[in-house]
Design a protein around this motif. Structure first.
Motif, PDB file in Angstrom:
ATOM      1  N   GLU A 211     -20.061  23.070 -33.633  1.00  0.00           N
ATOM      2  CA  GLU A 211     -20.334  22.269 -32.377  1.00  0.00           C
ATOM      3  C   GLU A 211     -21.570  22.978 -31.889  1.00  0.00           C
ATOM      4  OE1 GLU A 211     -21.052  21.346 -28.820  1.00  0.00           O
ATOM      5  OE2 GLU A 211     -19.782  23.069 -28.828  1.00  0.00           O
ATOM      6  N   MET A 212     -22.530  22.242 -31.355  1.00  0.00           N
ATOM      7  CA  MET A 212     -23.793  22.784 -30.662  1.00  0.00           C
ATOM      8  C   MET A 212     -24.440  21.985 -29.846  1.00  0.00           C
ATOM      9  SD  MET A 212     -25.907  23.038 -34.289  1.00  0.00           S
ATOM     10  CE  MET A 212     -27.543  22.450 -33.864  1.00  0.00           C
TER      11      MET A 212
ATOM     12  N   GLY B 220     -15.640  20.797 -23.625  1.00  0.00           N
ATOM     13  CA  GLY B 220     -15.817  19.920 -24.816  1.00  0.00           C
ATOM     14  C   GLY B 220     -15.824  20.867 -26.069  1.00  0.00           C
ATOM     15  N   ALA B 221     -16.447  22.317 -25.777  1.00  0.00           N
ATOM     16  CA  ALA B 221     -16.295  23.001 -26.851  1.00  0.00           C
ATOM     17  C   ALA B 221     -14.793  23.382 -27.577  1.00  0.00           C
ATOM     18  CB  ALA B 221     -17.198  24.343 -26.665  1.00  0.00           C
ATOM     19  N   ARG B 222     -14.021  23.521 -26.418  1.00  0.00           N
ATOM     20  CA  ARG B 222     -12.639  23.843 -26.784  1.00  0.00           C
ATOM     21  C   ARG B 222     -12.008  22.687 -27.346  1.00  0.00           C
ATOM     22  NH1 ARG B 222      -7.705  22.643 -24.221  1.00  0.00           N
ATOM     23  NH2 ARG B 222      -5.959  24.712 -24.434  1.00  0.00           N
ATOM     24  N   ALA B 223     -12.287  21.503 -26.867  1.00  0.00           N
ATOM     25  CA  ALA B 223     -11.742  20.174 -27.415  1.00  0.00           C
ATOM     26  C   ALA B 223     -12.116  20.019 -28.687  1.00  0.00           C
ATOM     27  CB  ALA B 223     -11.795  19.090 -26.571  1.00  0.00           C
ATOM     28  N   ALA B 224     -13.237  20.322 -28.971  1.00  0.00           N
ATOM     29  CA  ALA B 224     -14.046  20.160 -30.397  1.00  0.00           C
ATOM     30  C   ALA B 224     -13.157  20.977 -31.451  1.00  0.00           C
ATOM     31  CB  ALA B 224     -15.396  20.186 -30.416  1.00  0.00           C
TER      32      ALA B 224
ATOM     33  N   SER C  67     -15.144  24.265 -36.551  1.00  0.00           N
ATOM     34  CA  SER C  67     -15.145  25.772 -37.192  1.00  0.00           C
ATOM     35  C   SER C  67     -15.551  26.724 -35.890  1.00  0.00           C
ATOM     36  CB  SER C  67     -15.719  25.974 -38.477  1.00  0.00           C
ATOM     37  OG  SER C  67     -15.355  25.168 -39.364  1.00  0.00           O
ATOM     38  N   LYS C  68     -16.547  26.362 -35.517  1.00  0.00           N
ATOM     39  CA  LYS C  68     -17.310  27.259 -34.409  1.00  0.00           C
ATOM     40  C   LYS C  68     -18.012  26.408 -33.579  1.00  0.00           C
ATOM     41  CE  LYS C  68     -17.990  31.042 -37.819  1.00  0.00           C
ATOM     42  NZ  LYS C  68     -19.009  31.976 -38.447  1.00  0.00           N
ATOM     43  N   THR C  69     -18.477  27.164 -32.204  1.00  0.00           N
ATOM     44  CA  THR C  69     -19.387  26.503 -31.361  1.00  0.00           C
ATOM     45  C   THR C  69     -20.466  27.567 -30.937  1.00  0.00           C
ATOM     46  OG1 THR C  69     -19.388  25.590 -28.947  1.00  0.00           O
ATOM     47  CG2 THR C  69     -17.917  27.500 -29.453  1.00  0.00           C
ATOM     48  N   ALA C  70     -21.543  26.592 -30.479  1.00  0.00           N
ATOM     49  CA  ALA C  70     -22.674  27.642 -30.209  1.00  0.00           C
ATOM     50  C   ALA C  70     -22.643  28.011 -28.691  1.00  0.00           C
ATOM     51  CB  ALA C  70     -23.909  26.689 -30.454  1.00  0.00           C
ATOM     52  N   THR C  71     -21.762  27.518 -28.040  1.00  0.00           N
ATOM     53  CA  THR C  71     -21.535  27.404 -26.371  1.00  0.00           C
ATOM     54  C   THR C  71     -20.817  28.856 -26.273  1.00  0.00           C
ATOM     55  OG1 THR C  71     -21.407  25.157 -26.308  1.00  0.00           O
ATOM     56  CG2 THR C  71     -20.710  26.480 -24.421  1.00  0.00           C
TER      57      THR C  71
ATOM     58  N   PHE D 267     -22.326  21.600 -41.204  1.00  0.00           N
ATOM     59  CA  PHE D 267     -22.990  20.556 -40.484  1.00  0.00           C
ATOM     60  C   PHE D 267     -22.900  20.912 -39.252  1.00  0.00           C
ATOM     61  CE2 PHE D 267     -21.411  18.239 -44.351  1.00  0.00           C
ATOM     62  CZ  PHE D 267     -22.479  17.786 -44.535  1.00  0.00           C
ATOM     63  N   GLY D 268     -24.247  20.975 -38.521  1.00  0.00           N
ATOM     64  CA  GLY D 268     -24.123  21.362 -36.862  1.00  0.00           C
ATOM     65  C   GLY D 268     -24.426  19.902 -36.396  1.00  0.00           C
ATOM     66  N   VAL D 269     -23.526  19.933 -35.447  1.00  0.00           N
ATOM     67  CA  VAL D 269     -23.268  18.372 -34.700  1.00  0.00           C
ATOM     68  C   VAL D 269     -23.634  18.719 -33.165  1.00  0.00           C
ATOM     69  CG1 VAL D 269     -22.128  17.029 -36.337  1.00  0.00           C
ATOM     70  CG2 VAL D 269     -20.910  18.323 -34.592  1.00  0.00           C
TER      71      VAL D 269
END
Lengths: 493, 493
Positions: free
Chosen positions: B154-155, B169-173, B179-183, B321-323
């Motif tokens: 998630e980015m 949103g990052a938590r929900a994702a 797998s990971k977030t950029a936030t 995949f970065g989304v």
């Protein structure tokens, strides 16, 4: 004091990369701009500047933040780098148009200049504020435009993408032209007008042991009466809990008559389901016949700019529109794709400092960036927009007849004369301090209204609008082409 | 202490209306549910419960809040009412499934019981948290499903609708399976894994006085080298700043070779533009031939579940995949339409207390609500989902062969046997205190994974999925029909 870490993690890893390469303190210039308007709209209202300025003031790193970052970036062992962050305070300069201004694709909406690592770390925060709030303001503007002078009320908090989206979204919607919001905290925080009356649950709460439609109607009358007693001078009743024509509307009229006996005039009725054109006509007729021609009809229920326009085109006698989901999420196109791109970077050679103006070529032509420190000049003739010129900051304002040339379709040209040229970006933050007063929603709303009034109806059309002239100065165009050709690699297939 | 006023203003005016009518302390039951899944998906992941519980703990009114409300509601002069707010603390009970659980349309996701005015005031806050976070978790689940085992990152913070939208949103994702977030702040606040490497600006910052494509290529090599020196064991390079095939990829391989000489293996390359199927194949071939078969290829650039699925169907050798935008805004359907409806209300008659179970009829059949205190029973057979039964709370769990009947198409029926029945809603908050521990993202993620594993692939399909069986118990159906007929008014045309 705790600081939210409002950046993508790569902004930190890049900052450290710059630090290791010894270039982190070189002057860099970044542009924040968008490439394509949302809703195929030809412009956006630039909103979010006040949030940006407050965000910068709160941007920093305490010991808690440093500890967390060290835990996730154990490779970074230079204590000097962490000290840089501990002392972080943005010392650069930010240029921006006035909050609320109409801005077109490719135009810098923020120009951020400062030390490379500082400017890089702000990236996500700046984008989040400007993308979100400009989007919602623009969505609101479209709905207000469709409502053709009738008030639009923002009431979408429950469908907003989080609490900030509800509160900052309400502010943006107000700047975009809505009259009021239902979001109480937005009223408290920003001083914008709030409104609210009743939901269906208010009526149902009076459904005491209902055994027949007559009893349901009687219960609704009790609910309406209770509401009118609580708010005799603010009586707006939601009339579709069971049946508008057979229950809600006649009950409302009964209550309105009693109110009038007590010396109060009602506000009106709200319809939240069913066919709003049909039901509004039914309500209008009944209210008029009952002697309440001034009672208003408020419509809500999944409205957007196109439904509003169609309802009015059909002559639906609706006095105000409540919009929820479609506005607060900009549902039909819920992201403004603003980006933040390096436009210039300082280099030292033999003790001299130079400014390079690199561009990103990218595999997608639309993603190619514009080089250099830029500003935007708005050209007005008799107060009306005739075109924008994106130019280099150190160019003089245009004077005399100006040939405007489309940046892609070079044969599309026009000459403008007798125009007034207004430079849009001016410094708003410098040396750790904001240079402008707090921007109230009313100020930005007025800016938006003035900026929109300069556009012709053709540009403001909701569907298939006329494309505005936004061109590049000759100097910028030449610089751009030069930078492209310095990087373009020959492809042979 | 300051409290955000997270309610629509009408919740306050209704609360006062109840107060004036003397019914504000009657017990009321509200359901939070949705009518139609986003993305035409047959279910959502219920997410937002931790936010709800924290929100309730912070829900109150200090003197500042009271003063503001008095200024906007000058009609309310009862000091007793303002005292009620000053003392406000939610004393009711909240029932909910575990955060992360798969939930279907019409099923109560929260059941909130308490004093009418208290329960009413929570409306918007509950909806905002649950609608937003369930939406994003569900969007994430779809993308993770499409990625078929490859990690999704998630980015999207820069395109999120505000700061909360980025962080929550990052938590929900993450709960939805990314797998990971950029936030960064989401990592700090919730302990979820973060990631980040470099943007194009990192490469451009090294574009010192570039005068030819060769110099541009050389500058990129310098940038890559600098990054590899800063993060030798985390070397992931973005290769499309000027030209993937002629510059980014060969430069990356040069740097990877030097890394290997120093004893490090590279992570890989990221492609952020162009045709990702074509470019990933080019990268894979070159990396393999250069002796880096383990170097990964990360793709980003406006990905969503359908692009991911198509890329994989074409055999694109993409490892992760970065989304961004499409996930963090749930772009294709950016609102979950959860609602909060009165399902029961207490009445007193001759000293006895009764519970009425009113429904809203509405002008739209799909907006008709279900009456009464309800729960949801999930029926599993050999661990697999066979159907859900929405039933009245005081009914016994079903036992023995059960005939499930579609609530609208009554001829659609099936009999299920040998099932396990699991009641989904259980109390999570009572008497001013939460009853469950803090819900970590990992716990909710695990709940989601287990709940999803019970569904068949037919239900999880991205396009035109199989409709799950969600029926009403006989008792609930009969109550529902009775309440409808008690309210339905004869229409004659």
């Amino acid at each position: 004091m705790s600081f939210p870490l409002l950046f993508d993690f790569y902004e930190l890893t890049m900052a450290y990369g710059y630090f290791r390469a010894g270039i982190h303190e070189r002057t860099a210039v970044f542009d924040l701009f968008y490439r394509k308007g949302p809703f195929e709209h030809p412009y956006v209202l630039f909103v979010g500047l006040e949030g940006v300025l407050q965000g910068i003031e709160n941007f920093g790193f305490g010991e808690d933040e440093i500890r967390y970052l060290q835990s996730v970036a154990p490779q970074i062992r230079d204590e000097q780098f962490w000290d840089l962050l501990r002392r972080f305070r943005f010392h650069g300069t930010i240029y921006a148009p006035e909050e609320g201004t109409v801005m077109f694709p490719r135009e810098p909406m923020l120009r951020v200049e400062g030390k490379l690592f500082e400017v890089q770390l702000l990236e996500t925060m700046l984008l989040t504020y400007v993308n979100h709030q400009s989007l919602i303001a623009t969505a609101a503007h479209r709905m207000v435009e469709a409502a053709a002078g009738k008030p639009v009320i923002e009431m979408g908090a429950r469908r907003a993408q989080g609490v900030d989206a509800a509160i900052d979204g309400a502010r943006a919607a107000y700047i975009g032209g809505v009259s009021k919001t239902a979001t109480t905290e937005a009223g408290r925080r920003f001083g914008i007008p709030i409104t609210g009356t009743m939901a269906h649950s208010f009526v149902l709460a009076f459904h005491r042991d209902v055994r027949s439609p007559d009893q349901a109607k009687e219960a609704e009358l009790q609910a309406f009466t209770a509401y009118a007693e609580a708010f005799p001078d603010q009586c707006l009743l939601v009339v579709d809990t069971t049946d508008v024509e057979r229950s809600g509307l006649p009950n409302a009229i009964t209550v309105f008559r009693k109110l009038r006996e007590k010396g109060y005039e009602p506000i009106g009725v709200r319809i939240d389901s069913g066919d709003l054109a049909y039901l509004s006509r039914v309500c209008r007729k009944a209210l008029d016949e009952a002697g309440f021609p001034d009672a208003q009809i408020i419509a809500s229920s999944d409205l957007d700019e196109f439904v509003i326009r169609d309802l009015l085109a059909q002559g639906a006698p609706i006095d105000a529109f409540g919009v929820g989901t479609n506005l607060i999420t900009a549902r039909s196109d819920p992201a403004l794709g603003g980006v933040y791109k390096l436009a210039a970077i300082e280099w030292e050679e033999n003790g001299e400092r130079h400014l390079s103006t690199p561009i990103k070529l990218s595999e997608n032509p639309t993603k190619v960036t514009l080089p250099g420190r830029k500003n935007v000049v708005r050209l007005l003739k008799d107060g009306q927009f005739v075109g924008d010129l994106i130019m280099l900051e150190d160019e003089e304002d245009p004077k005399g007849p100006l040939r405007m040339i489309h940046p892609e379709y070079r044969w599309k040209q026009k000459v403008v004369t007798d125009y007034e040229a207004i430079r849009l970006l001016r410094p708003v933050y410098r040396d750790g301090r904001r240079l402008i007063d707090k921007i109230t929603p009313d100020t930005a709303r007025q800016t938006a209204a003035q900026s929109l009034a300069q556009l012709s109806p053709e540009h403001r059309r909701l569907h298939m609008p006329h494309e505005p002239h936004v061109d590049l100065s000759d100097a910028l165009y030449e610089r751009w082409m030069a930078e492209i050709h310095r990087r373009r690699m020959e492809k042979v297939q």
